[in-house]
Design an enzyme around this catalytic site. Structure first.
Site, short mmCIF file in Angstrom:
data_model
loop_
_atom_site.label_atom_id
_atom_site.label_comp_id
_atom_site.label_asym_id
_atom_site.label_seq_id
_atom_site.Cartn_x
_atom_site.Cartn_y
_atom_site.Cartn_z
N TYR A 60 9.76 -21.94 14.29
CA TYR A 60 10.67 -20.87 13.85
C TYR A 60 11.19 -21.15 12.44
O TYR A 60 11.05 -20.31 11.53
CB TYR A 60 11.82 -20.79 14.84
CG TYR A 60 12.82 -19.68 14.58
CD1 TYR A 60 12.53 -18.35 14.91
CD2 TYR A 60 14.07 -19.95 14.03
CE1 TYR A 60 13.46 -17.33 14.69
CE2 TYR A 60 15.00 -18.94 13.82
CZ TYR A 60 14.70 -17.63 14.15
OH TYR A 60 15.62 -16.64 13.94
N ARG A 112 0.83 -1.21 0.00
CA ARG A 112 0.00 0.00 0.00
C ARG A 112 0.86 1.26 0.00
O ARG A 112 0.62 2.20 -0.75
CB ARG A 112 -0.91 0.00 1.24
CG ARG A 112 -1.80 1.23 1.34
CD ARG A 112 -2.60 1.27 2.62
NE ARG A 112 -1.80 1.09 3.82
CZ ARG A 112 -1.03 2.03 4.37
NH1 ARG A 112 -0.94 3.22 3.83
NH2 ARG A 112 -0.33 1.76 5.45
P1 NAD Z 1 15.46 -10.41 19.82
O1 NAD Z 1 14.59 -11.42 20.47
O2 NAD Z 1 16.40 -9.63 20.67
O3 NAD Z 1 14.58 -9.34 19.01
C1 NAD Z 1 13.31 -9.62 18.48
C2 NAD Z 1 12.44 -8.40 18.71
O4 NAD Z 1 11.15 -8.60 18.12
C3 NAD Z 1 12.17 -8.13 20.20
O5 NAD Z 1 12.32 -6.76 20.48
C4 NAD Z 1 10.72 -8.59 20.39
O6 NAD Z 1 10.08 -7.93 21.48
C5 NAD Z 1 10.13 -8.26 19.04
N1 NAD Z 1 8.94 -9.04 18.69
C6 NAD Z 1 8.79 -10.39 18.74
N2 NAD Z 1 7.57 -10.74 18.29
C7 NAD Z 1 6.93 -9.58 17.93
C8 NAD Z 1 5.66 -9.28 17.40
N3 NAD Z 1 4.76 -10.24 17.15
N4 NAD Z 1 5.35 -7.98 17.16
C9 NAD Z 1 6.23 -6.98 17.43
N5 NAD Z 1 7.47 -7.22 17.94
C10 NAD Z 1 7.81 -8.50 18.18
O7 NAD Z 1 16.25 -11.17 18.66
P2 NAD Z 1 17.38 -10.68 17.64
O8 NAD Z 1 18.53 -11.57 17.81
O9 NAD Z 1 17.56 -9.22 17.72
O10 NAD Z 1 16.69 -11.06 16.26
C11 NAD Z 1 16.10 -10.10 15.40
C12 NAD Z 1 15.65 -10.77 14.10
O11 NAD Z 1 16.77 -11.34 13.43
C13 NAD Z 1 14.63 -11.89 14.29
O12 NAD Z 1 13.68 -11.83 13.24
C14 NAD Z 1 15.46 -13.14 14.16
O13 NAD Z 1 14.70 -14.23 13.71
C15 NAD Z 1 16.52 -12.71 13.17
N6 NAD Z 1 17.75 -13.53 13.30
C16 NAD Z 1 18.60 -13.33 14.36
C17 NAD Z 1 19.73 -14.12 14.49
C18 NAD Z 1 20.72 -13.93 15.60
O14 NAD Z 1 21.66 -14.72 15.69
N7 NAD Z 1 20.62 -12.95 16.46
C19 NAD Z 1 19.97 -15.15 13.56
C20 NAD Z 1 19.07 -15.34 12.52
C21 NAD Z 1 17.96 -14.51 12.40
#
Ligand code: NAD
Ligand code: UDP
Length: 309
Positions: free
Chosen positions: A144, A105
């Site tokens: 996941y 959008r």
């Molecule tokens: P994290 O858990 O610190 O951050 C995730 C954030 O998303 C948190 O602030 C949480 O409150 C928020 N959140 C979760 N569900 C939500 C929802 N339904 N609505 C709104 N907010 C929501 O994790 P991170 O390590 O910072 O990861 C961030 C992203 O990167 C994620 O999507 C994760 O899958 C991806 N990722 C991270 C890694 C890693 O090693 N850190 C590896 C692969 C992928």
């Protein structure tokens, strides 16, 4: 000045990304439901006039304008994403659909934070983007892994069907300051256990491998992908140094000069045996190169936990 939404912006990676985007002169709207994120991670940004914080769950639709969306909202630690597995799937299916609808959008570019978990317990090593993966669709990690796979499918279908400008980044294990102390992932568990003088818990025999990327390198890769015209990915971003979990434990004990002992606990089911990104595509398309050696990144993370614990 661009108007940029960062979902999950109060989380570990999201907070570093918000900071970088603000430093580059953008207006940043952070959407977060604070499931694993915290206000503390972004407290230093709250006085910035160009930073907006909205408590919002992406499973619900939202009407808002933007030029770019970084969709990071999703718990990333196995302990947290398994806590409410159904919610994790909803975040990756309904949440991603809502963000894609918004992108369509508002005619915004959208980048999806995908993961090396789409490769499951990989048979091909190191993992290249054209490997389709080995994921158990009924296991405890599938909320996941499969959730993120469907998120990639949705991204590609919105691109093909509605011409949405999409980007998919496959993030490999990333660590650094602002990870939650109770996060449950290996780097935080080992550092926190070590600094508290507790035993370090290796799951299995510690021969499984991972490749650890410092958060600054990752966030640079993310903005490079967003700014690369005509390239959707998926593209791996991480660090291609590979270590066994036992080597990681020993490195942390050495860096902190501690007396912590290693203890062995059962390996959770479907825990991948090995993981290392093939970064050829990121090097070619994004001019990406990880710059922080794991020992230096661990030292910075240890310093962070020394001051916050
Ligand atoms: P994290 O858990 O610190 O951050 C995730 C954030 O998303 C948190 O602030 C949480 O409150 C928020 N959140 C979760 N569900 C939500 C929802 N339904 N609505 C709104 N907010 C929501 O994790 P991170 O390590 O910072 O990861 C961030 C992203 O990167 C994620 O999507 C994760 O899958 C991806 N990722 C991270 C890694 C890693 O090693 N850190 C590896 C692969 C992928
Ligand atoms: N792990 C461990 N001890 C811990 C936490 C994790 O040995 O206290 C192992 C885990 O079994 C996995 C690896 O470390 O093999 C990485 O786990 P993490 O949860 O950080 O991320 P994953 O890559 O498995 O999603």
């Amino acid at each position: 000045m661009k108007n940029i939404i960062v979902t999950g912006g109060a989380g570990f990676i999201g907070s570093h990304l918000c900071e970088k985007l603000l430093n580059e002169g953008n207006h940043v709207i952070c959407l977060d439901n604070f499931f694993t994120g915290s206000r503390k991670n972004i407290e230093h940004l709250l006085d910035n006039r160009e930073f907006e914080l909205v408590r919002h769950d992406i499973v619900e639709p939202i009407l808002i304008e933007a030029d770019e969306i970084y969709n990071l909202a999703c718990p990333a630690s196995p302990v947290h994403y398994q806590y409410n597995a159904i919610k994790t799937i909803k975040t990756n299916v309904l949440g991603v659909t809502n963000m894609l609808g918004l992108a369509k959008r508002a005619k915004a570019k959208i980048l999806q934070a995908s993961t090396s978990e789409v490769y499951g317990d990989p048979i091909v090593h190191p993992q290249r983007e054209d490997y389709w993966g080995n994921v158990n669709c009924i296991g405890i990690r599938s909320c996941y892994d499969e959730g993120k796979r469907v998120a990639e499918t949705l991204m590609m279908d919105y691109h093909r069907q509605h011409n949405v400008d999409i980007k998919i980044i496959r993030i490999f294990n990333t660590y650094g300051p602002r990870m939650a102390e109770n996060d449950g992932r290996v780097v935080t568990n080992f550092i926190v256990q070590d600094l508290k003088g507790e035993d370090i818990t290796i799951y299995g025999d510690g021969s499984q491998t991972r490749s650890f990327c410092y958060v600054d390198d990752l966030v640079r890769g993310m903005t490079a992908l967003m700014n690369k015209d005509g390239f959707t990915g998926p593209v791996n971003v991480g660090n291609d140094g590979e270590y066994t979990i036992k080597e990681l434990a020993e490195m942390i004990i050495e860096l902190t000069n501690s007396n912590s002992k290693i203890v062995y606990k059962p390996l959770p089911s479907d825990d991948p045996c090995k993981r290392r990104p093939d970064l050829t595509l990121a090097r070619k398309e994004l001019n990406y190169e990880p710059t922080v050696h794991v020992r230096d990144g661990l030292m910075k993370t240890i310093e962070y936990f020394r001051t916050t614990l």
